[in-house]
Write a protein that holds these residues in place. Structure first.
Motif, PDB file in Angstrom:
ATOM      1  N   LEU A   1       1.461   2.928  10.135  1.00  0.00           N
ATOM      2  CA  LEU A   1       0.071   3.363  10.024  1.00  0.00           C
ATOM      3  C   LEU A   1      -0.750   2.297   9.315  1.00  0.00           C
ATOM      4  O   LEU A   1      -0.530   2.013   8.132  1.00  0.00           O
ATOM      5  CB  LEU A   1      -0.027   4.679   9.243  1.00  0.00           C
ATOM      6  N   GLN A   2      -1.703   1.723  10.028  1.00  0.00           N
ATOM      7  CA  GLN A   2      -2.599   0.753   9.403  1.00  0.00           C
ATOM      8  C   GLN A   2      -3.716   1.510   8.706  1.00  0.00           C
ATOM      9  O   GLN A   2      -4.342   2.399   9.284  1.00  0.00           O
ATOM     10  CB  GLN A   2      -3.190  -0.187  10.454  1.00  0.00           C
ATOM     11  N   VAL A   3      -3.951   1.167   7.441  1.00  0.00           N
ATOM     12  CA  VAL A   3      -4.990   1.808   6.635  1.00  0.00           C
ATOM     13  C   VAL A   3      -5.916   0.730   6.072  1.00  0.00           C
ATOM     14  O   VAL A   3      -5.566  -0.448   6.054  1.00  0.00           O
ATOM     15  CB  VAL A   3      -4.375   2.649   5.490  1.00  0.00           C
ATOM     16  N   ARG A   4      -7.083   1.162   5.608  1.00  0.00           N
ATOM     17  CA  ARG A   4      -8.037   0.201   5.048  1.00  0.00           C
ATOM     18  C   ARG A   4      -7.622  -0.292   3.665  1.00  0.00           C
ATOM     19  O   ARG A   4      -7.766  -1.475   3.360  1.00  0.00           O
ATOM     20  CB  ARG A   4      -9.429   0.799   4.969  1.00  0.00           C
ATOM     21  N   GLU A   5      -7.150   0.624   2.811  1.00  0.00           N
ATOM     22  CA  GLU A   5      -6.771   0.261   1.445  1.00  0.00           C
ATOM     23  C   GLU A   5      -5.413   0.870   1.119  1.00  0.00           C
ATOM     24  O   GLU A   5      -5.320   2.043   0.770  1.00  0.00           O
ATOM     25  CB  GLU A   5      -7.820   0.749   0.453  1.00  0.00           C
ATOM     26  N   VAL A   6      -4.370   0.081   1.241  1.00  0.00           N
ATOM     27  CA  VAL A   6      -3.014   0.597   1.092  1.00  0.00           C
ATOM     28  C   VAL A   6      -2.758   1.139  -0.309  1.00  0.00           C
ATOM     29  O   VAL A   6      -2.125   2.178  -0.473  1.00  0.00           O
ATOM     30  CB  VAL A   6      -1.949  -0.454   1.511  1.00  0.00           C
TER      31      VAL A   6
ATOM     32  N   ARG B   1      10.537   7.759   7.963  1.00  0.00           N
ATOM     33  CA  ARG B   1       9.942   6.686   7.169  1.00  0.00           C
ATOM     34  C   ARG B   1       8.578   6.331   7.735  1.00  0.00           C
ATOM     35  O   ARG B   1       8.412   6.194   8.949  1.00  0.00           O
ATOM     36  CB  ARG B   1      10.872   5.480   7.146  1.00  0.00           C
ATOM     37  N   ILE B   2       7.608   6.200   6.845  1.00  0.00           N
ATOM     38  CA  ILE B   2       6.239   5.867   7.214  1.00  0.00           C
ATOM     39  C   ILE B   2       5.846   4.632   6.424  1.00  0.00           C
ATOM     40  O   ILE B   2       5.946   4.613   5.197  1.00  0.00           O
ATOM     41  CB  ILE B   2       5.272   7.027   6.887  1.00  0.00           C
ATOM     42  N   VAL B   3       5.414   3.596   7.131  1.00  0.00           N
ATOM     43  CA  VAL B   3       4.938   2.402   6.457  1.00  0.00           C
ATOM     44  C   VAL B   3       3.413   2.384   6.558  1.00  0.00           C
ATOM     45  O   VAL B   3       2.849   2.538   7.642  1.00  0.00           O
ATOM     46  CB  VAL B   3       5.566   1.107   7.030  1.00  0.00           C
ATOM     47  N   LEU B   4       2.774   2.266   5.406  1.00  0.00           N
ATOM     48  CA  LEU B   4       1.327   2.123   5.327  1.00  0.00           C
ATOM     49  C   LEU B   4       1.045   0.637   5.244  1.00  0.00           C
ATOM     50  O   LEU B   4       1.602  -0.058   4.388  1.00  0.00           O
ATOM     51  CB  LEU B   4       0.780   2.825   4.091  1.00  0.00           C
TER      52      LEU B   4
ATOM     53  N   VAL C   1       8.269   8.608  -2.239  1.00  0.00           N
ATOM     54  CA  VAL C   1       7.967   7.175  -2.253  1.00  0.00           C
ATOM     55  C   VAL C   1       9.243   6.402  -1.972  1.00  0.00           C
ATOM     56  O   VAL C   1      10.270   6.637  -2.606  1.00  0.00           O
ATOM     57  CB  VAL C   1       7.387   6.762  -3.627  1.00  0.00           C
ATOM     58  N   LEU C   2       9.162   5.484  -1.028  1.00  0.00           N
ATOM     59  CA  LEU C   2      10.294   4.620  -0.713  1.00  0.00           C
ATOM     60  C   LEU C   2      10.100   3.203  -1.246  1.00  0.00           C
ATOM     61  O   LEU C   2      11.061   2.549  -1.627  1.00  0.00           O
ATOM     62  CB  LEU C   2      10.539   4.586   0.797  1.00  0.00           C
ATOM     63  N   ALA C   3       8.849   2.712  -1.242  1.00  0.00           N
ATOM     64  CA  ALA C   3       8.560   1.373  -1.765  1.00  0.00           C
ATOM     65  C   ALA C   3       7.086   1.287  -2.143  1.00  0.00           C
ATOM     66  O   ALA C   3       6.221   1.729  -1.385  1.00  0.00           O
ATOM     67  CB  ALA C   3       8.906   0.295  -0.746  1.00  0.00           C
TER      68      ALA C   3
ATOM     69  N   ALA D   1       3.342  -0.386   2.001  1.00  0.00           N
ATOM     70  CA  ALA D   1       3.943   0.619   1.124  1.00  0.00           C
ATOM     71  C   ALA D   1       4.706   1.578   2.024  1.00  0.00           C
ATOM     72  O   ALA D   1       4.300   1.833   3.157  1.00  0.00           O
ATOM     73  CB  ALA D   1       2.866   1.362   0.342  1.00  0.00           C
ATOM     74  N   TRP D   2       5.818   2.109   1.512  1.00  0.00           N
ATOM     75  CA  TRP D   2       6.665   2.972   2.320  1.00  0.00           C
ATOM     76  C   TRP D   2       6.796   4.339   1.674  1.00  0.00           C
ATOM     77  O   TRP D   2       7.058   4.455   0.476  1.00  0.00           O
ATOM     78  CB  TRP D   2       8.051   2.338   2.479  1.00  0.00           C
ATOM     79  N   VAL D   3       6.620   5.384   2.495  1.00  0.00           N
ATOM     80  CA  VAL D   3       6.795   6.771   2.068  1.00  0.00           C
ATOM     81  C   VAL D   3       7.611   7.481   3.142  1.00  0.00           C
ATOM     82  O   VAL D   3       7.952   6.887   4.162  1.00  0.00           O
ATOM     83  CB  VAL D   3       5.420   7.479   1.858  1.00  0.00           C
ATOM     84  N   ALA D   4       7.913   8.753   2.905  1.00  0.00           N
ATOM     85  CA  ALA D   4       8.667   9.525   3.899  1.00  0.00           C
ATOM     86  C   ALA D   4       8.022  10.885   4.086  1.00  0.00           C
ATOM     87  O   ALA D   4       7.450  11.452   3.142  1.00  0.00           O
ATOM     88  CB  ALA D   4      10.121   9.687   3.469  1.00  0.00           C
TER      89      ALA D   4
END
Length: 128
Positions: free
Chosen positions: A65-70, A107-110, A84-86, A98-101
């Motif tokens: 997921l691309q976001v404006r402000e990670v 796994r979701i990468v922002l 929180v993963l990272a 940043a990585w969350v779940a």
């Protein structure tokens, strides 16, 4: 092959829990709903949660997921108790990630693309 539309389909263990996560915590807008499923807008694509899944996603699966402000999105999600993963960090390839779940462990990468990154910068030589 001409692709007219696409979506990622998740089969959650607990549909209501996943609906709340993607709708209320991530804040994704609903594109459509049908009995037993919800489709969310996902930038230029869609995410559908429907049916019921097994023990969880493969570690090889990642939702990007691309976001404006990670940093801001990461802190907001952490404040909501998201796993929180990272922490946000600049990666060797130049993206801030940043990585969350999700509740099932998907796994979701922002991703934030810095202003000076080649993806956002026209690296062609100037036209004469």
């Amino acid at each position: 092959m001409e692709i007219l539309n696409s979506r990622l389909i998740l089969r959650p263990q607990d549909w209501d829990r996943s609906l709340r996560f993607y709708r209320d915590v991530l804040g994704l807008a609903i594109a459509r709903e049908f009995p037993g499923g919800t489709v969310f807008f996902l930038g230029q694509g869609f995410l559908e949660i429907s049916g019921r899944g097994g023990p969880g996603p493969s570690p090889d699966q990642v939702l990007w997921l691309q976001v404006r402000e990670v940093r801001a999105e990461f802190e907001r999600l952490r404040d909501h108790g998201v796993t929180v993963l990272a922490e946000p960090e600049r990666q060797p390839w130049g993206l801030d990630e940043a990585w969350v779940a999700d509740p099932d462990g998907m796994r979701i990468v922002l991703v934030e693309i810095p202003a000076d990154h080649p993806i956002r910068t026209d690296v062609r030589p100037p036209q004469a």
